[in-house]
Design a protein around this motif. Sequence first.
Motif, mmCIF file in Angstrom:
data_model
loop_
_atom_site.group_PDB
_atom_site.id
_atom_site.type_symbol
_atom_site.label_atom_id
_atom_site.label_comp_id
_atom_site.label_asym_id
_atom_site.label_seq_id
_atom_site.Cartn_x
_atom_site.Cartn_y
_atom_site.Cartn_z
ATOM 1 N N GLY A 199 90.327 -96.444 32.352
ATOM 2 C CA GLY A 199 89.766 -95.327 31.591
ATOM 3 C C GLY A 199 88.300 -95.086 31.933
ATOM 4 O O GLY A 199 87.854 -93.938 32.043
ATOM 5 N N PHE A 200 87.562 -96.164 32.105
ATOM 6 C CA PHE A 200 86.150 -96.042 32.478
ATOM 7 C C PHE A 200 86.006 -95.413 33.857
ATOM 8 O O PHE A 200 85.149 -94.545 34.073
ATOM 9 C CB PHE A 200 85.480 -97.418 32.442
ATOM 10 C CG PHE A 200 84.086 -97.431 32.989
ATOM 11 C CD1 PHE A 200 83.037 -96.888 32.260
ATOM 12 C CD2 PHE A 200 83.819 -97.984 34.234
ATOM 13 C CE1 PHE A 200 81.740 -96.892 32.781
ATOM 14 C CE2 PHE A 200 82.534 -98.002 34.747
ATOM 15 C CZ PHE A 200 81.493 -97.446 34.015
ATOM 16 N N ILE A 201 86.834 -95.842 34.803
ATOM 17 C CA ILE A 201 86.783 -95.282 36.162
ATOM 18 C C ILE A 201 87.098 -93.791 36.139
ATOM 19 O O ILE A 201 86.407 -92.978 36.772
ATOM 20 C CB ILE A 201 87.765 -96.033 37.076
ATOM 21 C CG1 ILE A 201 87.317 -97.486 37.273
ATOM 22 C CG2 ILE A 201 87.889 -95.329 38.427
ATOM 23 C CD1 ILE A 201 88.300 -98.326 38.063
ATOM 24 N N VAL A 202 88.131 -93.415 35.397
ATOM 25 C CA VAL A 202 88.511 -92.002 35.309
ATOM 26 C C VAL A 202 87.405 -91.196 34.630
ATOM 27 O O VAL A 202 87.095 -90.075 35.039
ATOM 28 C CB VAL A 202 89.846 -91.849 34.559
ATOM 29 C CG1 VAL A 202 90.163 -90.379 34.289
ATOM 30 C CG2 VAL A 202 90.972 -92.495 35.352
ATOM 31 N N ARG A 234 84.566 -89.912 37.012
ATOM 32 C CA ARG A 234 84.876 -88.720 37.803
ATOM 33 C C ARG A 234 85.001 -87.488 36.921
ATOM 34 O O ARG A 234 84.492 -86.406 37.258
ATOM 35 C CB ARG A 234 86.168 -88.937 38.599
ATOM 36 C CG ARG A 234 86.522 -87.777 39.512
ATOM 37 C CD ARG A 234 87.772 -88.057 40.343
ATOM 38 N NE ARG A 234 87.607 -89.205 41.234
ATOM 39 C CZ ARG A 234 88.422 -89.470 42.263
ATOM 40 N NH1 ARG A 234 89.445 -88.660 42.529
ATOM 41 N NH2 ARG A 234 88.226 -90.529 43.023
ATOM 42 N N VAL A 235 85.660 -87.648 35.792
ATOM 43 C CA VAL A 235 85.875 -86.519 34.891
ATOM 44 C C VAL A 235 84.552 -85.996 34.343
ATOM 45 O O VAL A 235 84.302 -84.781 34.330
ATOM 46 C CB VAL A 235 86.812 -86.931 33.738
ATOM 47 C CG1 VAL A 235 86.814 -85.870 32.642
ATOM 48 C CG2 VAL A 235 88.222 -87.136 34.265
ATOM 49 N N ALA A 236 83.697 -86.880 33.884
ATOM 50 C CA ALA A 236 82.433 -86.448 33.278
ATOM 51 C C ALA A 236 81.562 -85.708 34.291
ATOM 52 O O ALA A 236 80.929 -84.697 33.954
ATOM 53 C CB ALA A 236 81.688 -87.656 32.722
ATOM 54 N N ALA A 237 81.509 -86.196 35.527
ATOM 55 C CA ALA A 237 80.709 -85.526 36.548
ATOM 56 C C ALA A 237 81.257 -84.141 36.861
ATOM 57 O O ALA A 237 80.492 -83.192 37.092
ATOM 58 C CB ALA A 237 80.661 -86.377 37.816
ATOM 59 N N PHE A 249 89.391 -84.989 28.332
ATOM 60 C CA PHE A 249 90.011 -84.885 29.658
ATOM 61 C C PHE A 249 90.384 -86.265 30.188
ATOM 62 O O PHE A 249 91.418 -86.413 30.861
ATOM 63 C CB PHE A 249 89.068 -84.183 30.627
ATOM 64 C CG PHE A 249 89.249 -82.691 30.698
ATOM 65 C CD1 PHE A 249 90.172 -82.130 31.549
ATOM 66 C CD2 PHE A 249 88.493 -81.855 29.896
ATOM 67 C CE1 PHE A 249 90.357 -80.754 31.619
ATOM 68 C CE2 PHE A 249 88.654 -80.480 29.952
ATOM 69 C CZ PHE A 249 89.582 -79.918 30.803
ATOM 70 N N THR A 250 89.570 -87.258 29.904
ATOM 71 C CA THR A 250 89.901 -88.619 30.335
ATOM 72 C C THR A 250 91.197 -89.092 29.701
ATOM 73 O O THR A 250 92.046 -89.711 30.362
ATOM 74 C CB THR A 250 88.754 -89.575 29.974
ATOM 75 O OG1 THR A 250 87.548 -89.126 30.607
ATOM 76 C CG2 THR A 250 89.066 -90.987 30.439
ATOM 77 N N LEU A 251 91.371 -88.796 28.416
ATOM 78 C CA LEU A 251 92.600 -89.185 27.726
ATOM 79 C C LEU A 251 93.822 -88.438 28.253
ATOM 80 O O LEU A 251 94.952 -88.910 28.122
ATOM 81 C CB LEU A 251 92.450 -88.937 26.223
ATOM 82 C CG LEU A 251 91.385 -89.780 25.509
ATOM 83 C CD1 LEU A 251 91.256 -89.365 24.042
ATOM 84 C CD2 LEU A 251 91.705 -91.263 25.620
ATOM 85 N N ALA A 267 91.955 -77.504 35.582
ATOM 86 C CA ALA A 267 90.984 -78.578 35.800
ATOM 87 C C ALA A 267 91.640 -79.942 35.681
ATOM 88 O O ALA A 267 91.365 -80.854 36.482
ATOM 89 C CB ALA A 267 89.834 -78.448 34.807
ATOM 90 N N ALA A 268 92.522 -80.112 34.703
ATOM 91 C CA ALA A 268 93.227 -81.384 34.554
ATOM 92 C C ALA A 268 94.122 -81.655 35.763
ATOM 93 O O ALA A 268 94.173 -82.781 36.272
ATOM 94 C CB ALA A 268 94.050 -81.370 33.263
#
Length: 246
Positions: free
Chosen positions: A8-11, A14-17, A42-44, A136-137
Amino acid sequence: MNDQLWIGFIVFLRVAATISLIPAFGERTVPMRIKLTIAIAFTLIVAPALSIAAPPYSFGVLPLVVLTETLVGVLLGLGIRLFILALQTAGAIAAQSTSLSQILGGAATEPLPAMGYVLTVGAIALAVMTGLHVKAAQLLIHSYTLLPIGIFYGGSDVADWGLQQVARAFELAFVLAAPFVLMSVLYNLALGVINKAMPQLMVAFVGAPVITLGGLFLLFLAAPTMLGVWLSALDTFMANPFGGQP
């Protein structure tokens, strides 16, 4: 660290950027707390849809993952943001061609001619209405196939890809602004003929209202087509952002 939390942290990196740069979600007027909430949402959505093998957690792997995932997110976000810049450039070209470049120039967060501001707001609204969040997802999920976790691409590859996107953005801007440039050429040609035939007539005073009214009327007619072309180009990019190459 728990494997699910680690993925989740890795995703999230990328998602936040990406979210911080894409239209609608990444605008300067959107508060940072809202952007953070959107990135978490979006991460979820993205994380459970992935079937990826993340590198095991360690202090040595952490800096590499943070750097590569953030870079990939920034590249994706910049690629999408260039479509907004293309639309703003098209609006600036159209406004300069029709003597409308100074109307409401400071109304936006960034100084924009009225045409660029109207087209940008309309394009963002159209993108959201046609499912920007879903696209986007899908783009983020698909990006892990194109750009696996922890892979760092060379500067030449990134530079070539960036040059292609900038060239595409300017090409799109000139295509969208072409009707206004053509109208301006015809207007100035007609003005020159009239001035040659009747030198005593102040053609500038007569022609200024004509080009202004003509520009507004042409915007009314061309805006739906311009936004349709822009949305089609955006969808093409989001379906295949790298065109087979990073």
